[in-house]
Design an enzyme around this catalytic site. Structure first.
Site, mmCIF file in Angstrom:
data_model
loop_
_atom_site.group_PDB
_atom_site.id
_atom_site.type_symbol
_atom_site.label_atom_id
_atom_site.label_comp_id
_atom_site.label_asym_id
_atom_site.label_seq_id
_atom_site.Cartn_x
_atom_site.Cartn_y
_atom_site.Cartn_z
ATOM 1 N N GLU A 1 -16.598 -8.184 -4.015
ATOM 2 C CA GLU A 1 -15.173 -7.833 -3.932
ATOM 3 C C GLU A 1 -14.298 -9.087 -3.976
ATOM 4 O O GLU A 1 -13.297 -9.143 -4.690
ATOM 5 C CB GLU A 1 -14.885 -7.076 -2.618
ATOM 6 C CG GLU A 1 -15.253 -5.600 -2.625
ATOM 7 C CD GLU A 1 -14.250 -4.746 -3.393
ATOM 8 O OE1 GLU A 1 -13.330 -5.290 -4.025
ATOM 9 O OE2 GLU A 1 -14.405 -3.508 -3.373
ATOM 10 N N CYS B 1 0.855 -1.175 0.000
ATOM 11 C CA CYS B 1 0.000 0.000 0.000
ATOM 12 C C CYS B 1 0.899 1.235 0.000
ATOM 13 O O CYS B 1 2.102 1.129 0.218
ATOM 14 C CB CYS B 1 -0.927 0.014 1.211
ATOM 15 S SG CYS B 1 -2.370 1.086 0.932
ATOM 16 N N ARG C 1 -10.996 7.269 4.333
ATOM 17 C CA ARG C 1 -10.783 6.313 3.248
ATOM 18 C C ARG C 1 -12.095 5.740 2.695
ATOM 19 O O ARG C 1 -12.104 4.680 2.077
ATOM 20 C CB ARG C 1 -9.902 5.160 3.738
ATOM 21 C CG ARG C 1 -8.571 5.573 4.363
ATOM 22 C CD ARG C 1 -7.518 4.493 4.167
ATOM 23 N NE ARG C 1 -6.405 4.566 5.097
ATOM 24 C CZ ARG C 1 -5.446 5.495 5.060
ATOM 25 N NH1 ARG C 1 -5.483 6.455 4.155
ATOM 26 N NH2 ARG C 1 -4.457 5.443 5.937
ATOM 27 N N CYS D 1 -0.060 4.268 1.729
ATOM 28 C CA CYS D 1 -0.404 5.271 2.751
ATOM 29 C C CYS D 1 0.701 5.558 3.764
ATOM 30 O O CYS D 1 0.751 6.644 4.337
ATOM 31 C CB CYS D 1 -1.696 4.890 3.473
ATOM 32 S SG CYS D 1 -1.714 3.216 4.129
ATOM 33 N N ARG E 1 -2.747 3.401 12.758
ATOM 34 C CA ARG E 1 -2.292 4.610 12.073
ATOM 35 C C ARG E 1 -1.253 5.350 12.895
ATOM 36 O O ARG E 1 -0.438 6.092 12.359
ATOM 37 C CB ARG E 1 -3.493 5.469 11.688
ATOM 38 C CG ARG E 1 -4.284 4.756 10.590
ATOM 39 C CD ARG E 1 -5.541 5.460 10.168
ATOM 40 N NE ARG E 1 -6.260 4.591 9.220
ATOM 41 C CZ ARG E 1 -7.467 4.855 8.753
ATOM 42 N NH1 ARG E 1 -8.078 5.976 9.110
ATOM 43 N NH2 ARG E 1 -8.042 4.037 7.906
ATOM 44 N N TYR F 1 -1.907 -9.153 16.330
ATOM 45 C CA TYR F 1 -0.877 -8.612 17.228
ATOM 46 C C TYR F 1 -0.773 -9.458 18.488
ATOM 47 O O TYR F 1 0.178 -9.325 19.245
ATOM 48 C CB TYR F 1 -1.200 -7.152 17.575
ATOM 49 C CG TYR F 1 -1.370 -6.309 16.328
ATOM 50 C CD1 TYR F 1 -0.253 -5.833 15.637
ATOM 51 C CD2 TYR F 1 -2.636 -6.047 15.808
ATOM 52 C CE1 TYR F 1 -0.410 -5.114 14.467
ATOM 53 C CE2 TYR F 1 -2.798 -5.314 14.642
ATOM 54 C CZ TYR F 1 -1.686 -4.855 13.975
ATOM 55 O OH TYR F 1 -1.825 -4.150 12.810
ATOM 56 N N LYS G 1 -11.281 -7.961 6.668
ATOM 57 C CA LYS G 1 -10.672 -7.060 7.634
ATOM 58 C C LYS G 1 -11.577 -5.853 7.887
ATOM 59 O O LYS G 1 -12.062 -5.267 6.927
ATOM 60 C CB LYS G 1 -9.335 -6.586 7.059
ATOM 61 C CG LYS G 1 -8.613 -5.596 7.918
ATOM 62 C CD LYS G 1 -7.424 -5.042 7.203
ATOM 63 C CE LYS G 1 -6.835 -3.978 8.081
ATOM 64 N NZ LYS G 1 -5.921 -3.127 7.398
ATOM 65 N N SER H 1 -5.751 -3.569 14.789
ATOM 66 C CA SER H 1 -5.145 -2.836 15.909
ATOM 67 C C SER H 1 -6.147 -2.410 16.980
ATOM 68 O O SER H 1 -5.875 -2.523 18.177
ATOM 69 C CB SER H 1 -4.408 -1.613 15.368
ATOM 70 O OG SER H 1 -5.296 -0.770 14.652
ATOM 71 N N CYS I 1 -3.981 6.129 0.311
ATOM 72 C CA CYS I 1 -3.441 4.858 -0.170
ATOM 73 C C CYS I 1 -3.048 4.871 -1.651
ATOM 74 O O CYS I 1 -2.818 3.804 -2.234
ATOM 75 C CB CYS I 1 -4.450 3.743 0.104
ATOM 76 S SG CYS I 1 -4.800 3.545 1.873
ATOM 77 N N LYS J 1 -12.160 -5.244 2.674
ATOM 78 C CA LYS J 1 -11.571 -4.371 3.691
ATOM 79 C C LYS J 1 -12.490 -3.170 3.890
ATOM 80 O O LYS J 1 -12.789 -2.442 2.947
ATOM 81 C CB LYS J 1 -10.179 -3.917 3.244
ATOM 82 C CG LYS J 1 -9.526 -2.980 4.254
ATOM 83 C CD LYS J 1 -8.106 -2.626 3.876
ATOM 84 C CE LYS J 1 -7.544 -1.615 4.860
ATOM 85 N NZ LYS J 1 -6.172 -1.227 4.533
#
Ligand code: PBG
Ligand code: ZN
Length: 326
Positions: free
Chosen positions: A234, A120, A218, A122, A206, A314, A249, A275, A130, A196
């Site tokens: 998609e 990406c 976005r 961004c 971010r 994570y 996601k 996140s 992006c 997404k």
């Protein structure tokens, strides 16, 4: 008084029988750990909204890889924080860009760790969007495709095992596939962030990746959280364009999408436990409000039950350690 003939509790009496009838299991081998790489040496900066997650310099990757491999985690997904940013995000496809450096280091020092890259722009654009912008501040789809394809090829050249486009431009999987094939990387798979959503759950990321858009949001390229059928369209497009793995996601608020995608396409399917999902668990656990281990393992197992074959998280290191201890 009439007693039930069928008693569901019979198969819940002890751990042995519960284990025998268990339908889904979580394995460290299903997990992918995100790594944030930044310039410098000896750098380990903790992300304040993501306790336990660090931005690390390239030299620190040896230690990260060692830890992951010991925990039985097979793969990482790399994100880069470049030295400088510009309008066209040139750092994303620079031969000596930060992710390219990280790839070479990992390939040399930890060849057994599978290297996936987030593709990406961004993190590399001065405006934080992006892709390339027009005068109106709108991301130009087809110009961006060329930059994404260039980025994917440059990752492949630097040693990526797999690329994962996360930009949500139309036609990016086809563009990346064609570019990779054109450079001889016909065997390199694409994991597309197929469904997404434009999500509030990306907030802490971010900060971690220093990729917040300087203006706007976005919603012109990422999906509307209200839509489910559109996710299937998609995914259908990405599968058609040659995606090898499809991702949903975020994960938690989109478990229905995960389920429908797995049911409809039967593709290797990934869930990105993002996140904000991580931050919520960490914040509540730090206050003693929830049992972190139980909640994390329950959530990750839930993704598997909903259809995920792979999970980007994570929590991966902690989860793998807890799994190993039984
Ligand atoms: C880049 C990208 C983002 C995430 C993964 N790749 C951020 C975004 O789209 O704004 C989010 C990951 C997370 O929140 O953990 N496009
Ligand atoms: Zn992006």
């Amino acid at each position: 008084m009439e007693f039930p003939t069928v008693r569901m509790r019979r198969l819940r009496r002890n751990e042995q029988i519960r284990r025998m009838v268990r339908e889904n299991s979580l394995d460290a081998g299903d997990l992918i750990y995100p790594l944030f790489v930044k310039p410098g040496s000896g750098v380990r900066d903790e992300v304040s909204s993501m306790p336990g997650v660090f931005q690390v310099s390239v030299d620190q990757l040896d230690r990260e890889a060692d830890e992951l491999l010991k925990a039985g985690i097979p793969a990482v997904i790399l994100f880069g924080l470049p030295e400088t940013k510009d309008e066209a995000g040139t750092g994303a496809y620079a031969e000596n860009g930060i992710v390219q450096q990280a790839l070479r280091r990992l390939k040399e020092k930890a060849p057994d760790l599978y290297r996936i890259t987030d593709v990406c722009l961004c993190e590399y654009t001065s405006h934080g969007h992006c892709g390339a912008l027009d005068e109106g501040g709108c991301v130009i789809n087809d110009v961006t495709l060329e930059l994404l394809a260039q980025t994917a090829v440059s990752h492949a050249e630097a040693g990526a095992d797999m690329v994962a486009p996360s930009d949500m431009m139309d036609g990016r999987v086809a563009a990346i596939r064609a570019a990779l094939d054109g450079e001889g990387f016909v065997e390199l798979p694409i994991m597309s962030y197929a469904a997404k959503y434009a999500s509030g759950y990306y907030g802490p990321f971010r900060e971690a990746a220093d990729s917040a858009p300087a203006f706007g949001d976005r919603t012109q390229y990422q999906m509307d959280p209200a839509n489910g059928d559109e996710a299937l369209r998609e995914v259908a497009l990405d599968v058609d364009e040659g995606a090898d793995i499809v991702m949903v996601k975020p994960a938690l608020a989109y478990m229905d999408v995960l389920w429908r995608v797995k049911e409809m396409f039967g593709m290797p399917t990934a869930a990105y436990n993002v996140s904000g999902e991580y931050a919520m668990v960490k914040a509540a656990a730090a206050r003693g409000w929830i049992d972190e281990k139980r909640v994390v393992l329950e959530t990750l197992t839930g993704f598997k039950r909903a259809g995920a074959d792979l999970i980007v998280s994570y929590h991966a290191k902690d989860a793998a350690r807890w799994l190993a201890r039984g």
